[in-house]
Design an enzyme around this catalytic site. Structure first.
Site, PDB file in Angstrom:
ATOM      1  N   HIS A 231       2.853   7.152   0.466  1.00 22.67           N
ATOM      2  CA  HIS A 231       3.246   6.682   1.733  1.00 22.67           C
ATOM      3  C   HIS A 231       3.029   4.822   1.717  1.00 22.67           C
ATOM      4  O   HIS A 231       3.585   4.510   2.353  1.00 22.67           O
ATOM      5  CB  HIS A 231       2.314   7.148   2.755  1.00 22.67           C
ATOM      6  N   TYR A 266       2.603  -4.460  10.932  1.00 21.61           N
ATOM      7  CA  TYR A 266       3.138  -5.072   9.639  1.00 21.61           C
ATOM      8  C   TYR A 266       3.080  -6.483   9.674  1.00 21.61           C
ATOM      9  O   TYR A 266       3.168  -7.172   8.565  1.00 21.61           O
ATOM     10  CB  TYR A 266       4.442  -4.463   9.048  1.00 21.61           C
TER      11      TYR A 266
END
Length: 289
Positions: A231, A266
């Site tokens: 992931h 992010y």
């Protein structure tokens, strides 16, 4: 399968829960039954409370694992047994907010270069260059490739949502070359297990666990000092796009996130964004005495 288990499975199907969620919930309820040695519909409120204390204080399970058990038992009581849930949010453990592990592009390709078997290396490369989840990558089918529009059609992703993601030209070329090694009419990454049909005749995709093992071996071989998993490639994909100036809303659509808040994490993982923000602040404060 007991009548209660079958009833709960049918209720989950009627509610539209994903197949993986159904299996997780059934497994959690089965553990509850094993713990007390009798059917969950016979348990008292005090026993349920004691069980969740046991998971937290004696088993020391992660908050996410406890939450799966909580949602499973709550579903059983609310929808299958039609009994009121007595605890509200009392036993819901807080989920720690951790930043995802992110690799640099150089680390990604160094890592994938260490994957020995080509079918694992090809699948991991697609997962990274298209930002896929593990299951989405392993279960890719030939029919999902739209070479005319240079896109992958991801069907039934998390939350049972479809989405389109861009397919880089180099990735398409690599996929075509890989497909020629097996020519399976359905699966891009067919099973290669000796106990099942293989290659062109395989009726199932490769095992997720085998791909994970291949990835972890590569992590060990390169001596990577980060807790990376498959992931991590998806996290790295999103971060690298953001560093290249791709709009956050577009990244959200490609990842299949329902909320922009999920994708916004992010922004905390990219050093380039921080440098740009610092430069902008320097411009704003240039007129200060």
């Amino acid at each position: 399968m007991t009548p209660l288990r079958q009833h709960m499975r049918e209720d989950m199907q009627l509610r539209g829960l994903a197949a993986r969620t159904q299996e997780s919930y059934l497994a959690a309820v089965r553990q509850l039954a094993i713990h007390y040695g009798r059917s969950p519909d016979q348990l008292t409120e005090a026993e349920l409370r004691s069980y969740f204390l046991y998971l937290r204080n004696e088993q020391h399970l992660a908050p996410n694992t406890i939450n799966v058990a909580l949602h499973a038992v709550k579903f059983l009581f609310t929808y299958t047994l039609l009994r009121p849930w007595p605890f509200g949010d009392l036993i819901r453990p807080p989920i720690p907010k951790k930043l995802p592990v992110v690799l640099s592009p150089e680390e990604v390709w160094q890592l994938l270069g260490q994957v020995r078997l080509p079918h694992y290396r090809s699948c991991l490369s697609v997962i990274y260059t298209c930002g896929l989840r593990l299951q989405e990558g392993v279960q890719l089918q030939v029919s999902q490739i739209d070479s005319a529009r240079m896109q992958l059609h991801i069907r039934g992703g998390k939350g049972n949502k479809d989405r389109m993601v861009p397919l880089p030209s180099r990735t398409l070329t690599a996929l075509r070359g890989h497909w020629l090694t097996h020519r399976n009419p359905v699966w891009l990454f067919p099973s290669r297990s000796p106990i099942h049909d293989q290659g062109a005749t395989a009726t199932r995709p490769m095992e997720e666990s085998n791909l994970q093992k291949a990835f972890h071996r590569a992590v060990q071989q390169v001596g990577l000092n980060k807790p990376a998993s498959v992931h991590t490639l998806r996290h790295s994909y999103a971060t690298h796009l953001l560093e290249c100036g791709v709009n956050l809303r577009l990244i959200q659509l490609w990842l299949g996130h329902s909320s922009p808040t999920t994708t916004a994490i992010y922004t905390h993982c990219t050093r380039k964004a921080e440098v740009q923000a610092t430069d902008a602040l320097d411009v704003l404060t240039a007129g200060m005495a």
